[in-house]
Design a protein around this motif. Structure first.
Motif, mmCIF file in Angstrom:
data_model
loop_
_atom_site.group_PDB
_atom_site.id
_atom_site.type_symbol
_atom_site.label_atom_id
_atom_site.label_comp_id
_atom_site.label_asym_id
_atom_site.label_seq_id
_atom_site.Cartn_x
_atom_site.Cartn_y
_atom_site.Cartn_z
ATOM 1 N N ASN A 131 0.829 -1.206 0.000
ATOM 2 C CA ASN A 131 0.000 0.000 0.000
ATOM 3 C C ASN A 131 0.862 1.254 0.000
ATOM 4 N N TYR A 132 1.995 1.196 0.750
ATOM 5 C CA TYR A 132 2.872 2.355 0.828
ATOM 6 C C TYR A 132 3.534 2.646 -0.512
ATOM 7 N N LEU A 133 3.931 1.581 -1.195
ATOM 8 C CA LEU A 133 4.582 1.758 -2.493
ATOM 9 C C LEU A 133 3.583 1.863 -3.634
ATOM 10 N N GLY A 134 2.338 1.578 -3.354
ATOM 11 C CA GLY A 134 1.332 1.634 -4.404
ATOM 12 C C GLY A 134 1.430 0.490 -5.379
ATOM 13 N N ASN A 236 8.211 1.015 -9.628
ATOM 14 C CA ASN A 236 8.472 0.162 -8.473
ATOM 15 C C ASN A 236 9.701 -0.717 -8.699
ATOM 16 N N ASN A 267 5.621 12.287 -9.494
ATOM 17 C CA ASN A 267 4.418 12.380 -8.663
ATOM 18 C C ASN A 267 3.912 11.011 -8.197
ATOM 19 N N THR A 268 4.807 10.045 -8.111
ATOM 20 C CA THR A 268 4.402 8.696 -7.704
ATOM 21 C C THR A 268 4.908 8.381 -6.292
ATOM 22 N N THR A 269 4.304 7.378 -5.719
ATOM 23 C CA THR A 269 4.758 6.929 -4.398
ATOM 24 C C THR A 269 6.212 6.447 -4.428
ATOM 25 N N SER A 272 8.441 9.383 -4.016
ATOM 26 C CA SER A 272 8.466 9.887 -2.646
ATOM 27 C C SER A 272 9.405 9.061 -1.779
ATOM 28 N N VAL A 273 9.337 7.741 -1.948
ATOM 29 C CA VAL A 273 10.243 6.862 -1.202
ATOM 30 C C VAL A 273 11.693 7.109 -1.620
#
Length: 282
Positions: A131-134, A236, A267-269, A272-273
């Motif tokens: 969920n955190y990484l989408g 990912n 603009n992706t998870t 952000s990571v």
């Protein structure tokens, strides 16, 4: 001294007028015996004194020897005391280590009492990570029973490729990475161009990553990027390649990949990571 005594006796007898020549000889003989006796006694006393002197010297040597023995005994006693103190410290440390080991064993036993609970914990962590990484959105179709579909929405349970994918993904979530990897490979061989193909390839890389096989994981993530360049798992896969390089100690390659994720997918998870990871690396 003898002549003096004879002269003294002669004078005495002359003065008294009573001494005879025979008495004079007799007195001289008696006096000589006395003097001889005195000399012998003096010699014996001298020998006794010498003997006592030797005894005193021997006693002194014995006292000095005993003093050395006492000093040596004291030193040995001190050394033994130090050794005993060191032994006590070692025993105390050993007891502490034993107690610590007992605590660790107890914790390990408490953790392994319920393997199902441990698997559920792993599954929960994976779900949070997804969920955190989408990366779990497509897998939302997989139910708790490993089936594809949402029964509460009235959607029918599907078979075929969805069933095969769901089975492999369920194995992955339960921590059975080797079995899951094999099932995902079978899925790709049977359904190379399905909507789940890029996901299946990504999860193969994840199986290697969670098993600590970071070099193999990098190769599998690269397959996602090359074989499915328009799929939603590309950012990912790039992020996980960077994390794999970090695990291998290659910070330079990891930085380049993280910067690429931020630049190409801002603009992706995963981006952000990647930003947070770059800060940690610095």
């Amino acid at each position: 001294m003898k002549n003096l005594a004879i002269l003294f006796l002669a004078v005495a007898f002359t003065c008294t007028g009573c001494a005879t020549q025979e008495e004079l000889y007799r007195a001289e003989s008696h006096l000589g015996s006395k003097i001889t006796a005195i000399r012998e006694l003096a010699g014996e006393n001298r020998d006794l004194i010498n003997s006592n002197r030797d005894l005193i010297n021997s006693s002194r040597d014995l006292i000095n020897s005993n003093r050395d023995f006492i000093n040596s005994s004291r030193k040995i006693q001190a050394d033994v005391g130090a050794d005993l103190e060191g032994l006590r410290d070692s025993v105390q440390k050993l007891r502490g280590a034993t107690e610590k080991l007992d605590v660790q064993v107890s914790l390990l036993e408490s953790k392994t009492e319920d393997p199902r609970s441990a698997l559920n914990d792993i599954s929960s962590r994976l779900t949070y990570l997804e969920n955190y990484l989408g990366i779990g959105k497509t897998e939302d179709k997989v139910g708790e029973d490993g089936k594809v579909g949402s029964p509460e929405k009235g959607e029918p349970t599907l078979t075929g490729r969805e069933e095969a994918y769901a089975n492999a993904y369920s194995m992955f979530k339960s921590g059975r990475y080797e079995a899951a990897r094999e099932e995902f490979q079978k899925f790709l061989k049977a359904f190379p161009d399905s909507e789940f193909s890029d996901n299946a390839q990504f999860w193969i890389g994840e199986c290697d990553y969670f098993k600590g096989k970071y070099e193999e994981a990098i190769i599998e993530y690269e397959a996602v990027i090359k074989n499915y360049p328009t799929g939603n798992k590309v950012p990912n896969a790039l992020l996980k390649q960077a994390l794999s390089f970090l695990k291998l100690g290659d910070k330079s390659s990891a930085k380049l990949l993280l910067q690429g994720v931020i630049k190409d997918y801002p603009n992706t998870t995963p981006a952000s990571v990647a930003r947070k990871k770059l800060i940690d690396i610095k």
